[in-house]
Design an enzyme around this catalytic site. Structure first.
Site, PDB file in Angstrom:
ATOM      1  N   GLU A  43      14.669  74.636 -30.623  1.00 27.72           N
ATOM      2  CA  GLU A  43      14.439  75.883 -29.197  1.00 27.72           C
ATOM      3  C   GLU A  43      14.852  75.418 -28.512  1.00 27.72           C
ATOM      4  O   GLU A  43      14.774  74.086 -28.149  1.00 27.72           O
ATOM      5  CB  GLU A  43      13.077  76.522 -29.358  1.00 27.72           C
ATOM      6  CG  GLU A  43      13.071  77.070 -28.136  1.00 27.72           C
ATOM      7  CD  GLU A  43      11.635  78.157 -28.134  1.00 27.72           C
ATOM      8  OE1 GLU A  43      11.659  79.312 -27.458  1.00 27.72           O
ATOM      9  OE2 GLU A  43      10.538  77.719 -28.776  1.00 27.72           O
ATOM     10  N   GLU A  68      13.110  71.204 -23.363  1.00 23.38           N
ATOM     11  CA  GLU A  68      12.843  71.553 -21.969  1.00 23.38           C
ATOM     12  C   GLU A  68      12.752  70.650 -21.080  1.00 23.38           C
ATOM     13  O   GLU A  68      12.726  69.737 -21.525  1.00 23.38           O
ATOM     14  CB  GLU A  68      11.040  71.853 -22.861  1.00 23.38           C
ATOM     15  CG  GLU A  68      10.399  72.306 -21.151  1.00 23.38           C
ATOM     16  CD  GLU A  68      10.961  73.555 -20.176  1.00 23.38           C
ATOM     17  OE1 GLU A  68      11.402  74.316 -21.154  1.00 23.38           O
ATOM     18  OE2 GLU A  68      11.296  73.468 -19.278  1.00 23.38           O
ATOM     19  N   ASP A  95      18.001  67.701 -20.379  1.00 23.74           N
ATOM     20  CA  ASP A  95      18.964  69.723 -19.998  1.00 23.74           C
ATOM     21  C   ASP A  95      19.363  69.557 -20.662  1.00 23.74           C
ATOM     22  O   ASP A  95      20.367  68.841 -21.423  1.00 23.74           O
ATOM     23  CB  ASP A  95      19.296  68.558 -18.380  1.00 23.74           C
ATOM     24  CG  ASP A  95      20.106  69.801 -17.987  1.00 23.74           C
ATOM     25  OD1 ASP A  95      20.518  70.775 -18.577  1.00 23.74           O
ATOM     26  OD2 ASP A  95      20.509  69.983 -16.309  1.00 23.74           O
ATOM     27  N   ASP A 117      16.484  81.182 -18.428  1.00 26.99           N
ATOM     28  CA  ASP A 117      16.529  81.522 -16.853  1.00 26.99           C
ATOM     29  C   ASP A 117      18.192  82.785 -16.724  1.00 26.99           C
ATOM     30  O   ASP A 117      18.559  82.451 -17.060  1.00 26.99           O
ATOM     31  CB  ASP A 117      16.661  80.729 -15.920  1.00 26.99           C
ATOM     32  CG  ASP A 117      15.041  79.887 -16.353  1.00 26.99           C
ATOM     33  OD1 ASP A 117      14.194  80.758 -16.402  1.00 26.99           O
ATOM     34  OD2 ASP A 117      15.153  79.229 -15.765  1.00 26.99           O
ATOM     35  N   ASP A 153      14.087  89.497 -22.395  1.00 30.45           N
ATOM     36  CA  ASP A 153      13.923  91.114 -22.046  1.00 30.45           C
ATOM     37  C   ASP A 153      14.690  91.690 -20.451  1.00 30.45           C
ATOM     38  O   ASP A 153      15.433  92.964 -20.040  1.00 30.45           O
ATOM     39  CB  ASP A 153      12.569  91.475 -20.854  1.00 30.45           C
ATOM     40  CG  ASP A 153      12.336  90.106 -19.669  1.00 30.45           C
ATOM     41  OD1 ASP A 153      12.933  89.329 -19.827  1.00 30.45           O
ATOM     42  OD2 ASP A 153      12.198  91.101 -19.035  1.00 30.45           O
ATOM     43  N   GLU A 191       5.431  83.571 -24.773  1.00 27.63           N
ATOM     44  CA  GLU A 191       4.272  84.005 -23.105  1.00 27.63           C
ATOM     45  C   GLU A 191       5.313  84.815 -22.396  1.00 27.63           C
ATOM     46  O   GLU A 191       4.164  85.757 -21.920  1.00 27.63           O
ATOM     47  CB  GLU A 191       4.426  82.492 -22.366  1.00 27.63           C
ATOM     48  CG  GLU A 191       3.074  81.744 -23.002  1.00 27.63           C
ATOM     49  CD  GLU A 191       3.851  80.265 -24.543  1.00 27.63           C
ATOM     50  OE1 GLU A 191       4.937  80.453 -24.762  1.00 27.63           O
ATOM     51  OE2 GLU A 191       2.906  79.277 -24.857  1.00 27.63           O
ATOM     52  N   TYR A 192       6.797  84.241 -22.121  1.00 27.45           N
ATOM     53  CA  TYR A 192       7.293  85.034 -21.659  1.00 27.45           C
ATOM     54  C   TYR A 192       7.413  86.198 -22.427  1.00 27.45           C
ATOM     55  O   TYR A 192       7.066  87.973 -20.821  1.00 27.45           O
ATOM     56  CB  TYR A 192       8.091  84.702 -21.122  1.00 27.45           C
ATOM     57  CG  TYR A 192       8.745  83.986 -19.540  1.00 27.45           C
ATOM     58  CD1 TYR A 192       8.429  82.905 -19.414  1.00 27.45           C
ATOM     59  CD2 TYR A 192       8.939  84.374 -18.797  1.00 27.45           C
ATOM     60  CE1 TYR A 192       8.214  81.835 -19.064  1.00 27.45           C
ATOM     61  CE2 TYR A 192       9.206  83.881 -17.482  1.00 27.45           C
ATOM     62  CZ  TYR A 192       8.780  82.623 -17.161  1.00 27.45           C
ATOM     63  OH  TYR A 192       8.671  82.391 -16.059  1.00 27.45           O
ATOM     64  N   GLU A 193       7.527  86.967 -23.674  1.00 27.89           N
ATOM     65  CA  GLU A 193       7.304  88.053 -23.807  1.00 27.89           C
ATOM     66  C   GLU A 193       6.190  88.732 -23.575  1.00 27.89           C
ATOM     67  O   GLU A 193       6.741  90.415 -23.261  1.00 27.89           O
ATOM     68  CB  GLU A 193       7.508  87.427 -25.023  1.00 27.89           C
ATOM     69  CG  GLU A 193       7.457  89.031 -26.571  1.00 27.89           C
ATOM     70  CD  GLU A 193       8.567  88.408 -27.358  1.00 27.89           C
ATOM     71  OE1 GLU A 193       8.634  87.689 -27.434  1.00 27.89           O
ATOM     72  OE2 GLU A 193       8.607  89.344 -28.766  1.00 27.89           O
TER      73      GLU A 193
HETATM   74  N1  SAM Z   1      11.171  80.755 -23.302  1.00 28.93           N
HETATM   75  C1  SAM Z   1       9.785  80.315 -22.779  1.00 28.93           C
HETATM   76  C2  SAM Z   1       9.066  81.562 -22.997  1.00 28.93           C
HETATM   77  O1  SAM Z   1       9.594  82.572 -23.285  1.00 28.93           O
HETATM   78  O2  SAM Z   1       8.113  81.425 -22.430  1.00 28.93           O
HETATM   79  C3  SAM Z   1      10.181  80.400 -21.810  1.00 28.93           C
HETATM   80  C4  SAM Z   1      10.771  81.014 -20.858  1.00 28.93           C
HETATM   81  S1  SAM Z   1      11.501  80.113 -19.725  1.00 28.93           S
HETATM   82  C5  SAM Z   1      11.650  81.916 -17.640  1.00 28.93           C
HETATM   83  C6  SAM Z   1      12.603  79.246 -19.536  1.00 28.93           C
HETATM   84  C7  SAM Z   1      12.155  77.926 -19.631  1.00 28.93           C
HETATM   85  O3  SAM Z   1      13.771  77.375 -19.892  1.00 28.93           O
HETATM   86  C8  SAM Z   1      11.484  77.398 -18.481  1.00 28.93           C
HETATM   87  O4  SAM Z   1      10.220  75.711 -19.050  1.00 28.93           O
HETATM   88  C9  SAM Z   1      12.649  76.304 -18.234  1.00 28.93           C
HETATM   89  O5  SAM Z   1      12.242  74.822 -17.680  1.00 28.93           O
HETATM   90  C10 SAM Z   1      14.153  75.641 -19.154  1.00 28.93           C
HETATM   91  N2  SAM Z   1      15.173  75.984 -19.024  1.00 28.93           N
HETATM   92  C11 SAM Z   1      15.819  76.382 -17.586  1.00 28.93           C
HETATM   93  N3  SAM Z   1      17.247  75.719 -18.153  1.00 28.93           N
HETATM   94  C12 SAM Z   1      17.064  75.063 -19.227  1.00 28.93           C
HETATM   95  C13 SAM Z   1      17.967  73.413 -19.450  1.00 28.93           C
HETATM   96  N4  SAM Z   1      19.078  74.030 -19.209  1.00 28.93           N
HETATM   97  N5  SAM Z   1      17.457  72.533 -20.449  1.00 28.93           N
HETATM   98  C14 SAM Z   1      16.271  72.537 -20.609  1.00 28.93           C
HETATM   99  N6  SAM Z   1      15.531  74.124 -20.154  1.00 28.93           N
HETATM  100  C15 SAM Z   1      15.702  74.151 -19.550  1.00 28.93           C
END
Ligand code: SAM
Length: 210
Positions: A43, A68, A95, A117, A153, A191-193
């Site tokens: 993931e 993450e 990253d 994001d 979403d 959590e976001y869902e």
């Molecule tokens: N997947 C989770 C959820 O659905 O509740 C979190 C969604 S949150 C909007 C997006 C997550 O992706 C954040 O925790 C952010 O730090 C991580 N993220 C964004 N760009 C990333 C990257 N290039 N590499 C690793 N993680 C990343």
């Protein structure tokens, strides 16, 4: 996702190195970190980790890796992994731009992107996790019959992803425009869902292979 900076985050994470790699010391060697050699599901962007920890508990026959980039958020995933005593989950502070340096070719069977994001501005397009630069990396680390699964979403990001996966020549196995209508028991709400669906947003999902 914004989380307050925790100056002790790296200290905390480094105390739990059996669960997490914080300095890429297991680059190209993540497979050997697991007790059992079995398929790897990845993931990217775990957020607080409900999805991957729940999935890991349900599927002891699979090894899971959660990537993450935010150390403050990763604390929450490590806490869950400890509490749930998961020995089939490894976490990596990384990253996703560097995925290809971290994983071997053909090492992963399934990739999950959940509520990535959206980066709505055109000039940030390359940061979207379904941009072709990321797809190239996914293709290399995924096995030939491996699957990419994406849930969001965000209508704009979903349409962008459909177009870009299609342009990349990917094969679609599922396109669902309302995941919560006749919700499968297999669906794990992130959590976001929860947050976005409680506002009345539709949840979209696709599954595709290269
Ligand atoms: N997947 C989770 C959820 O659905 O509740 C979190 C969604 S949150 C909007 C997006 C997550 O992706 C954040 O925790 C952010 O730090 C991580 N993220 C964004 N760009 C990333 C990257 N290039 N590499 C690793 N993680 C990343």
């Amino acid at each position: 996702m914004r989380m307050r900076n925790k100056p002790w985050a790296l200290d905390f994470l480094s105390e739990h190195k059996s669960f997490i790699d914080i300095d890429e010391s297991h680059q190209l060697d993540i497979t050997s970190r697991f007790k059992k050699q079995q398929p790897i599901h990845l993931e990217i962007g775990t957020g607080m980790g409900r999805f991957i920890t729940t999935l890991a508990k349900r599927h002891p026959e699979i090894n899971f890796v959660g990537v993450e980039l935010d150390k403050n958020i990763m604390i929450r995933v490590v806490e869950k992994a400890i509490e749930m005593e998961l020995d089939n989950l490894q976490l990596v502070l990384l990253d996703a731009n560097h995925l290809r340096d971290y994983f071997n070719a053909d090492e992963v069977s399934h990739i999950y992107l959940n509520f990535s994001d959206p980066w709505p501005k055109n000039r940030h397009e390359k940061r979207r996790l379904t941009h072709k630069n990321f797809l190239k990396q996914y293709k290399e680390i995924l096995k030939v019959d491996g699957m990419l699964q994406f849930k969001t979403d965000n209508r704009g990001l979903f349409e962008f992803s459909l177009e870009h996966l299609n342009n990349f020549g990917m094969k679609f196995h599922e396109i669902n425009l309302n995941v919560h209508e006749m919700e499968s028991p297999e669906n794990i709400r992130t959590e976001y869902e929860d947050k976005f669906s409680s506002r009345g947003n539709l949840i979209y999902q696709l599954k595709a292979s290269f």
